[in-house]
Each structure stands twice: as C-alpha cells, then as structure tokens.
Scaffold this motif. Structure first.
Motif, PDB file in Angstrom:
ATOM      1  N   GLU A  82     -24.658 -20.228   8.094  1.00 41.57           N
ATOM      2  CA  GLU A  82     -24.918 -18.804   7.857  1.00 41.57           C
ATOM      3  C   GLU A  82     -23.763 -17.916   8.325  1.00 41.57           C
ATOM      4  O   GLU A  82     -23.822 -16.701   8.201  1.00 41.57           O
ATOM      5  CB  GLU A  82     -26.148 -18.368   8.653  1.00 41.57           C
ATOM      6  CG  GLU A  82     -27.324 -19.296   8.542  1.00 41.57           C
ATOM      7  CD  GLU A  82     -28.445 -18.681   7.744  1.00 41.57           C
ATOM      8  OE1 GLU A  82     -29.104 -17.793   8.296  1.00 41.57           O
ATOM      9  OE2 GLU A  82     -28.624 -19.078   6.586  1.00 41.57           O
ATOM     10  N   ALA A  83     -22.718 -18.513   8.888  1.00 43.44           N
ATOM     11  CA  ALA A  83     -21.633 -17.721   9.496  1.00 43.44           C
ATOM     12  C   ALA A  83     -20.940 -16.846   8.442  1.00 43.44           C
ATOM     13  O   ALA A  83     -20.826 -17.224   7.274  1.00 43.44           O
ATOM     14  CB  ALA A  83     -20.620 -18.648  10.144  1.00 43.44           C
ATOM     15  N   PHE A  84     -20.477 -15.680   8.887  1.00 44.28           N
ATOM     16  CA  PHE A  84     -19.750 -14.771   7.984  1.00 44.28           C
ATOM     17  C   PHE A  84     -18.514 -14.253   8.701  1.00 44.28           C
ATOM     18  O   PHE A  84     -18.513 -14.096   9.926  1.00 44.28           O
ATOM     19  CB  PHE A  84     -20.646 -13.597   7.573  1.00 44.28           C
ATOM     20  CG  PHE A  84     -19.986 -12.664   6.581  1.00 44.28           C
ATOM     21  CD1 PHE A  84     -19.726 -13.101   5.288  1.00 44.28           C
ATOM     22  CD2 PHE A  84     -19.608 -11.372   6.950  1.00 44.28           C
ATOM     23  CE1 PHE A  84     -19.093 -12.260   4.364  1.00 44.28           C
ATOM     24  CE2 PHE A  84     -18.987 -10.527   6.026  1.00 44.28           C
ATOM     25  CZ  PHE A  84     -18.729 -10.974   4.743  1.00 44.28           C
ATOM     26  N   MET A  85     -17.472 -14.018   7.940  1.00 44.47           N
ATOM     27  CA  MET A  85     -16.275 -13.402   8.526  1.00 44.47           C
ATOM     28  C   MET A  85     -15.689 -12.388   7.550  1.00 44.47           C
ATOM     29  O   MET A  85     -15.875 -12.497   6.329  1.00 44.47           O
ATOM     30  CB  MET A  85     -15.207 -14.451   8.840  1.00 44.47           C
ATOM     31  CG  MET A  85     -14.496 -14.959   7.614  1.00 44.47           C
ATOM     32  SD  MET A  85     -12.859 -15.608   7.998  1.00 44.47           S
ATOM     33  CE  MET A  85     -12.192 -15.758   6.348  1.00 44.47           C
ATOM     34  N   ALA A  86     -15.016 -11.403   8.089  1.00 44.81           N
ATOM     35  CA  ALA A  86     -14.291 -10.438   7.257  1.00 44.81           C
ATOM     36  C   ALA A  86     -13.052 -10.005   8.019  1.00 44.81           C
ATOM     37  O   ALA A  86     -13.092  -9.824   9.244  1.00 44.81           O
ATOM     38  CB  ALA A  86     -15.171  -9.234   6.954  1.00 44.81           C
ATOM     39  N   ARG A  87     -11.984  -9.827   7.291  1.00 44.10           N
ATOM     40  CA  ARG A  87     -10.729  -9.403   7.910  1.00 44.10           C
ATOM     41  C   ARG A  87     -10.684  -7.875   7.962  1.00 44.10           C
ATOM     42  O   ARG A  87     -11.170  -7.207   7.035  1.00 44.10           O
ATOM     43  CB  ARG A  87      -9.573  -9.910   7.057  1.00 44.10           C
ATOM     44  CG  ARG A  87      -8.203  -9.488   7.551  1.00 44.10           C
ATOM     45  CD  ARG A  87      -7.186  -9.989   6.554  1.00 44.10           C
ATOM     46  NE  ARG A  87      -5.877  -9.444   6.770  1.00 44.10           N
ATOM     47  CZ  ARG A  87      -4.808 -10.177   7.036  1.00 44.10           C
ATOM     48  NH1 ARG A  87      -4.900 -11.482   7.113  1.00 44.10           N
ATOM     49  NH2 ARG A  87      -3.639  -9.628   7.205  1.00 44.10           N
ATOM     50  N   VAL A  88     -10.131  -7.352   9.009  1.00 41.79           N
ATOM     51  CA  VAL A  88      -9.971  -5.899   9.101  1.00 41.79           C
ATOM     52  C   VAL A  88      -8.659  -5.541   8.401  1.00 41.79           C
ATOM     53  O   VAL A  88      -7.608  -6.102   8.736  1.00 41.79           O
ATOM     54  CB  VAL A  88      -9.950  -5.433  10.576  1.00 41.79           C
ATOM     55  CG1 VAL A  88      -9.879  -3.907  10.647  1.00 41.79           C
ATOM     56  CG2 VAL A  88     -11.181  -5.946  11.314  1.00 41.79           C
ATOM     57  N   ALA A  89      -8.739  -4.655   7.419  1.00 44.71           N
ATOM     58  CA  ALA A  89      -7.540  -4.314   6.640  1.00 44.71           C
ATOM     59  C   ALA A  89      -6.458  -3.731   7.528  1.00 44.71           C
ATOM     60  O   ALA A  89      -6.732  -3.119   8.561  1.00 44.71           O
ATOM     61  CB  ALA A  89      -7.897  -3.312   5.549  1.00 44.71           C
ATOM     62  N   GLY A  90      -5.207  -3.941   7.091  1.00 49.24           N
ATOM     63  CA  GLY A  90      -4.092  -3.309   7.799  1.00 49.24           C
ATOM     64  C   GLY A  90      -3.578  -4.133   8.949  1.00 49.24           C
ATOM     65  O   GLY A  90      -3.082  -3.581   9.929  1.00 49.24           O
ATOM     66  N   GLY A  91      -3.703  -5.474   8.852  1.00 47.21           N
ATOM     67  CA  GLY A  91      -3.206  -6.334   9.916  1.00 47.21           C
ATOM     68  C   GLY A  91      -1.691  -6.454   9.898  1.00 47.21           C
ATOM     69  O   GLY A  91      -1.008  -5.805   9.107  1.00 47.21           O
TER      70      GLY A  91
END
Ligand SMILES: NC(=O)C1=CN([C@@H]2O[C@H](COP(=O)(O)OP(=O)(O)OC[C@H]3O[C@@H](n4cnc5c(N)ncnc54)[C@H](OP(=O)(O)O)[C@@H]3O)[C@@H](O)[C@H]2O)C=CC1
Ligand SMILES: N[C@@H](CC=O)C(=O)O
Length: 392
Positions: free
Chosen positions: A381-390
């Motif tokens: 069920e794990a979820f990930m998202a990248r924070v824009a502007g890295g």
C-alpha cells in the motif's frame, strides 16, 4: 483520399464523427472512409464494415490505413502489412509505436509512404508535430509533462471532490479515457510508452519500454495522502520527465508534488501538458485534452490531412546512442509506508518524519525507485511522491 479504419471503439468512432459529421471543412470533405475493420460478429452492422483484412490490403483505392485497435498484436502485423502494401499508416496506438517505431519508419521509407502517430502522445495535443518543428532549429535537451489523461482525471477529482480512487477510475473508464486494461494508466506504463516515443523523436534515439525504466504510478494513492498534501499546500500529479546531458539521459515516471497554483498543479480533468526545452525557443509547453473520443479523433484526422497535403515528418534516424542515468536527478520524496525495512533502506540519506509520512532529502531518482521496489514487496500500500523543484 480513401481511408480504412482498423477498430471502431472510442477513437475509431471519433474519427468517423469528424470525417462523416454534419460540418465538414474544405479539407475534411476530401476524406472518405471506405472500410472499417471490425470483429466478425459486427460486420452486418454497417455496409463499410469488414472483418477480412485482405479486402483492405488488396483494394488499390485505399491510400491510408488508420490503426486504432490498441495493443501490440494484431496491430503490429496489420501496420507492417499496410506499409508493405504501399499504404500510409496513421495510428494512435502508443504501445505499438513505442515498441516498433524504427521498423514502421523504415518500412514507410522503403515503400514511399508515410507513417504518422500524432495521437499516440498527448491525445488531442499537437505534440509530435511541434516537437519536430522545434527540432528543425533547436537541439532539444528535455521533455516532460503530464502524459496521461486518466491518471490526471483521477488525481484532479480526488483532490477537488474527495471521491475515492475506485469511483473516479470508473468515471474515467466510462468517459473513454482509460486503456482497455486501466493498469497501464495508473501504473505508469501508458506514460512509459509516450515518454519513449517523445524521447525517440526529441533526442533522435531509440528507447524501448521495459522494467529498467523507473516508473511509480498512482495505484496506491489514498484520499488521506491527497488531504495531507493539501495541508502542505501541494497538489500531486503523475509526471514523466527526461533530460539529455551529453551521451546520458535521465528518464523517470513518478507522482510529483507542485505548489497549488503552479502551472502543472492547475492542469485539470483529462488534460495533459507536454513541454520541451530547446536552446533558442527555451521552454515550450502545450496543454489540451490528453484522452477522449473527439480530441484524439481530431489528432488522427490532423495526421490524415497532413498526408493528404503531402506534409512530411521531420527525418529522424533514431540511431543516437545514449546511456540511461538517473543518479544526477535529485530531489526530496515524501513517502507513506509501514515497511519495517524503510529505515535501513534509507539510512544513507537524511529522513524527516511527520506522522505516518517521511521525507527523504536530496536523494537521486534511481536510488529512490529501487528503495520503493523493495518497500512495496513489504508494504503493497506504500505511496511516494517527489517534491517538485529538487536539485538536478
Ligand atoms: N481513448 C483515448 O482517449 C485514447 C486512445 N488512444 C489509443 O488509441 C487506440 C484505441 O483506443 P480506444 O479507441 O480507446 O480503444 P477501444 O477499446 O475503445 O477501441 C478499440 C476497438 O478495436 C477493436 N478491436 C481490438 N482488437 C481487434 C481485433 N483483433 N479485430 C477487430 N477489432 C478489434 C475493439 O473491439 P472489442 O471491444 O471487441 O475488443 C474496439 O472496438 C489505443 O491504442 C489507445 O491507446 C490514444 C489516445 C487517446
Ligand atoms: N488512456 C490514455 C488515453 C490516451 O492516450 C490516457 O488516459 O491518457
């Protein structure tokens, strides 16, 4: 121009509506659908319907075959047969284009006909044509965007109405946005095909879809994630991006968090945005409906009109050798997981916690995606998202 359409589903119907509709333009009036290829049990539903492909192949008056069946076979065989019978081919089928673009282009050249695939990326957006237009002047060193209408529709509805993932996916299917197997939309495989095609054209190379290309979809996103992101003033979008750097290119498909009000965050419903960067033009982006009967039908008909008007594709040899390298593509990732392995897997990076969410700081996309593969084996069920502007 006589046209045969292979497949009378969502897109096939859109094409017939535009060509045979009540309001032809001077240009569409020149187009005539002579055959529509359907399954045998449908042939008695109309006088143009056929289920024997040889009827189309052997009819010298058919100049252009439009493939909108979907999938790899029989689409691949039928496209190659049409090209070998000296017929132009137009397709919206990104799965078959991503796998066989080189063969199709080669056959088209050998048989002195056109192979066009505008609708295969970005639905109704004139993306390929404008990318090629840009390439007449500029080397293009990045492509990125929202390349899937279904996933954007799902995320947008979940954000705006709080509806469940399952309920909005069903709506996307009913609206004709989703693939026959919607896992292609939500797991990133549809974007993979579209980004491969875009990268092929942009960098004049050949990138085949496959497990080696990092992709993380939205199958596991939950209403509580959307709510958490909202509290942080962020909106999640499923993105594809690639950057060219010398003989290396990055290639990543993943959920990305944008500040509410930012350009990407404001792309709603089934819309896509597709952008590239060229030396003299700078950043250039296009927005439009990325899925749906009429927008996609329109993109197919634009290709047919270009063939009829003898507008040629930009010449691409697809033979630039490039190496995939995602280690320089760094950023911060927010992760929700109950995996007991997570701490040890991320021990080389700084990690901060906020309730059930963790942020992994300044990690490269390659490492983050391989960590998440292991995490998913432990916590599906794990979820990930990248924070824009890295940092890139
Ligand atoms: N829908 C969209 O918004 C977009 C779709 N595309 C692409 O366009 C293509 C078509 O999509 P779409 O119109 O949505 O798909 P649909 O499933 O709505 O239509 C496909 C049609 O082709 C028929 N078909 C499939 N295989 C065969 C076969 N072997 N013989 C005869 N008929 C066959 C299907 O019949 P049956 O139902 O009986 O299987 C169906 O009628 C796909 O490649 C898709 O990825 C691209 C951009 C946007
Ligand atoms: N299923 C696709 C259709 C268009 O390519 C999408 O949702 O984008």
């Amino acid at each position: 121009m006589n046209i045969a359409i292979l497949g009378l589903g969502t897109v096939g119907t859109g094409i017939t509506k535009i060509i045979e509709g009540a309001n032809p333009t001077a240009m569409t009036a020149d187009l005539h659908i002579s055959h529509i290829f359907v399954r045998p049990d449908r042939v008695d539903q109309g006088d143009k319907l056929v289920s024997d492909y040889n009827v189309i192949l052997n009819d010298q008056s058919v100049e252009t075959v439009v493939e909108v069946l979907g999938g790899i076979e029989p689409a691949h065989t039928m496209i190659t047969q049409a090209l070998k019978h000296h017929k132009n081919v137009v397709t919206a089928n990104k799965a078959v284009v991503a796998c066989y673009i080189e063969e199709f282009k080669q056959l088209a050249r050998e048989n002195n006909v056109q192979f066009r695939f505008e609708a295969s990326v970005g639905g109704g957006i004139p993306w390929i044509v404008n990318l090629e237009r840009g390439l007449r002047i500029d080397a293009v060193d990045s492509v990125h965007g929202i390349f899937n209408g279904t996933s954007n529709f799902i995320l947008d509805r979940m954000t705006k109405t709080g509806e469940s993932f399952e309920s909005v996916l069903k709506q996307a299917q009913d609206l004709g946005y989703a693939e026959a197997d919607p896992s292609a939309d939500i797991d990133g495989y549809d974007i993979e095909n579209k980004l491969c095609i875009s990268v092929d054209v942009a960098y004049d190379t050949l990138v085949h879809p496959g497990e080696y290309l990092p992709k993380f979809g939205i199958r596991t996103v939950q209403a509580k994630d959307i709510e958490y992101f909202k509290q942080l003033g962020l909106v999640v979008k499923l993105m594809g991006r690639s950057k060219l750097n010398g003989d290396h290119f990055s290639y990543v498909i993943e959920p990305v968090l944008y500040k509410a009000g930012e350009f990407e965050a404001s792309i709603s419903d089934n819309f896509n945005c597709a952008s590239f960067h060229g030396a003299s033009v700078g950043d250039l982006g296009f927005i439009g409906q990325g899925a749906g009967m009429m927008p996609t039908g329109q993109a197919v008909v634009q290709d047919i009109l270009d063939i009829n008007g003898q507008v040629k594709h930009l010449k691409r040899t697809l033979d630039t050798k490039l190496k995939l390298e995602n280690r320089f593509d760094k950023g911060n990732y927010i992760v929700r997981t109950t995996s007991t392995q997570f701490d040890s897997l991320t021990s080389d990076w700084q990690v901060t916690s906020d309730g059930e969410y963790r942020t992994v700081v300044d990690i490269d996309a390659q490492s983050m995606h391989s960590i998440m593969k292991k995490v998913l084996a432990d916590d599906s069920e794990a979820f990930m998202a990248r924070v824009a502007g890295g940092v890139e």
